[in-house]
Scaffold this motif. Structure first.
Motif, short mmCIF file in Angstrom:
data_model
loop_
_atom_site.label_atom_id
_atom_site.label_comp_id
_atom_site.label_asym_id
_atom_site.label_seq_id
_atom_site.Cartn_x
_atom_site.Cartn_y
_atom_site.Cartn_z
N GLN A 137 0.82 -1.20 0.00
CA GLN A 137 0.00 0.00 0.00
C GLN A 137 0.86 1.26 0.00
N VAL A 138 1.95 1.22 0.75
CA VAL A 138 2.84 2.37 0.81
C VAL A 138 3.56 2.57 -0.53
N ALA A 139 4.02 1.47 -1.13
CA ALA A 139 4.78 1.57 -2.37
C ALA A 139 3.97 2.19 -3.48
N ARG A 140 2.70 1.81 -3.59
CA ARG A 140 1.91 2.31 -4.71
C ARG A 140 1.53 3.78 -4.53
N PHE A 141 1.64 4.29 -3.31
CA PHE A 141 1.45 5.71 -3.07
C PHE A 141 2.77 6.47 -3.18
N ALA A 142 3.79 5.97 -2.49
CA ALA A 142 5.05 6.70 -2.41
C ALA A 142 5.84 6.66 -3.70
N GLU A 229 -9.18 4.85 -1.76
CA GLU A 229 -9.35 3.45 -2.15
C GLU A 229 -9.95 2.76 -0.94
N LEU A 230 -11.26 2.45 -1.05
CA LEU A 230 -12.02 2.02 0.12
C LEU A 230 -12.42 0.55 0.01
N GLY A 231 -13.58 0.22 0.53
CA GLY A 231 -13.98 -1.18 0.59
C GLY A 231 -14.45 -1.72 -0.75
N GLY A 232 -14.74 -3.01 -0.73
CA GLY A 232 -15.27 -3.68 -1.92
C GLY A 232 -16.09 -4.89 -1.52
N PHE A 434 -12.58 6.91 -5.14
CA PHE A 434 -12.33 7.58 -6.42
C PHE A 434 -10.84 7.88 -6.56
N GLY A 435 -10.44 8.05 -7.80
CA GLY A 435 -9.02 8.18 -8.10
C GLY A 435 -8.42 6.82 -8.39
N ARG A 436 -7.19 6.82 -8.88
CA ARG A 436 -6.50 5.58 -9.21
C ARG A 436 -5.10 5.58 -8.63
N GLU A 437 -4.63 4.38 -8.34
CA GLU A 437 -3.24 4.18 -7.97
C GLU A 437 -2.64 3.19 -8.95
N LEU A 438 -1.34 3.27 -9.09
CA LEU A 438 -0.57 2.40 -10.00
C LEU A 438 -0.79 2.77 -11.47
N GLY A 439 0.15 2.30 -12.29
CA GLY A 439 0.10 2.63 -13.70
C GLY A 439 0.31 4.12 -13.93
N LYS A 440 0.23 4.52 -15.18
CA LYS A 440 0.35 5.94 -15.51
C LYS A 440 -0.78 6.75 -14.89
#
Length: 456
Positions: A137-142, A229-232, A434-440
């Protein structure tokens, strides 16, 4: 009393405590991060990438030690913890290799004049991260945001203080300037103060719907960008033409990996009536064969839940469903041993008027639904307040691509269990955030897209 402590969920024993941050330490960290940003924004993308490569190298060199930490903190089986470390290394290297090109100015054709869009960092960012994947989780943000030229304040989950410190140590030893990446043992009240601080330019939270709503409200009041990025409650659709052996195997992986404690886990198994009985029989057998045991053992598939509170919450949901008429096929109880151990559980007969039909089950509980036909399956899949991901099991890939368009989710996997890769954008719709993490897409979330035009 410290909120940050390592409580081994396999035993229930507190193994270490860490001091909460004082208000003065928080203010000092913000100023240090701001000063670091003023210098880091002028560092070339190539130099930023070199730092991320060193961060990746240190994660790889220490992968065994780092994995052991989270086994103790949140009960992840060692084999899965090592798998998490591999993904983390891939993420840092992916941005180091690809990020600099994405920061190149983008020319715009505008009637013969010269114009372009430049991408610049915003400044200090606050990351609020959960316990279920402490490094990933930290890596995909930082990773992307350090490459963008931002600096990071990281508030980790209170049960992950040791891994939180280990990440900060890695950035420091990799040569990160002081203030570039700072771990904070902050309280919820201090988080509110951080969001209000004018030097903090954005917030990213991965966590519960309740926490996301609170952070979004605070950030909105301050007019600051936020990614949630919340629940599912992700559907796993098994169509009549699916390979049932593959579907059963991947349903077990998708539901019970990490003890079922993943936002994008396959929480609702929706099976076409034509193959429902065969699937359920095979799935039950597979669930009952899951190896639950010592998280350090190589053959363990499922360790303990992350905490006693998590177990208590999950069991309350299961028992409530049974009282309302759901069928307990297997499991449905804590295991008779010290620690937060819960049996792999399978429920059927859950109806739309039951509480758990609309709730997220964050633990080793699978719910199997019978769908009359494809239209019924789609209706069941979309009848949820969440919209993170989905899986489609079918031998008709073209049909699956068409079906994906009808699913109200941010991610669809076809004939594979849910997962995450460095190059694939991760995120959802509806109450999944909402929003995205990872990728471009993830890299573009916290940047200033500055337009520059030169007069003809």
């Amino acid at each position: 009393m410290s909120h940050y402590k390592v409580t081994n969920p396999a035993t229930g024993e507190v193994e270490a405590t860490y001091p909460d941050a004082s208000d003065g330490e928080i203010l000092k960290a913000v100023e240090s991060a701001h000063q670091a940003y003023l210098a880091w924004r002028d560092v070339t993308p190539a130099e930023r990438a070199a730092l991320l490569h060193r961060v990746a190298d240190l994660h790889e060199q220490r992968r065994d030690q780092l994995a052991d930490i989270i086994v103790r903190e949140m009960g992840k089986p060692k084999s899965q913890a090592l798998g998490e470390m591999s993904v983390v290394v891939d993420i840092y290297r992916y941005y180091a290799d690809n990020g600099p090109a994405w920061l190149e100015p983008e020319p715009i054709v505008t009637g013969g004049a010269k114009a372009e869009v430049r991408k610049q960092g915003l400044g200090v960012l606050l990351g609020i991260m959960p316990w279920n994947f402490p490094y990933y989780q930290v890596a995909r943000f930082a990773g992307p945001n350090v490459l963008n030229g931002n600096t990071i304040l990281l508030k980790h989950a209170p049960q992950c203080p040791e891994s939180a410190k280990a990440i900060e140590d890695i950035f420091t030893e990799a040569g990160a300037p002081k203030g570039l990446y700072t771990n904070l043992y902050a309280s919820n009240e201090q988080v509110g103060e951080l969001i209000a601080d004018p030097r903090v330019q954005g917030v990213s939270l991965t966590g519960s719907e309740r926490a996301g709503a609170a952070v979004a409200e605070q950030a909105g009041r301050q007019l600051k960008k936020v990614v949630l990025e919340l629940g599912g409650s992700d559907p796993f659709l098994v169509l009549p033409d699916a390979d049932l052996e593959q579907a059963v195997k991947q349903a077990v992986q998708g539901r019970f990996g990490n003890c079922g404690q993943a936002c994008n886990a396959a929480k609702r198994i929706i099976v076409d009536d034509a193959v429902y009985d065969d699937f359920l029989a095979a799935f039950r057998e597979a669930v009952e064969q899951i190896k639950v045991g010592d998280p350090m053992a190589d053959d363990t598939v499922m360790g303990p839940m992350s905490s006693e509170q998590a177990l208590t919450n999950l069991d309350a949901q299961v028992q409530d469903a049974i009282r309302q008429g759901a069928t307990l096929v297997t499991g449905g109880k804590r295991l008779d041993r010290a620690g937060a151990w819960y049996a792999p559980t399978l429920l059927t007969g859950v109806t739309r008027d039951m509480r758990i039909f609309q709730e997220e089950l964050f633990g080793p509980v699978a719910v199997v639904y019978r769908a009359a036909d494809l239209e019924d399956a789609i209706d069941l899949a979309n009848d949820t307040p969440y919209g993170l991901g989905a899986v489609i099991q079918t031998s008709n890939p073209e049909g699956a691509l068409e079906l994906a368009n009808r699913l109200e989710v941010g991610m669809v996997h076809i004939n594979e269990p849910p997962g995450s890769e460095a190059e694939l954008p991760f995120g959802g719709v509806k109450r999944s955030g909402f929003g995205r993490e990872l990728g471009k897409d993830g890299m573009d979330e916290f940047v200033n897209r500055q337009m520059v035009k030169m007069a003809r």
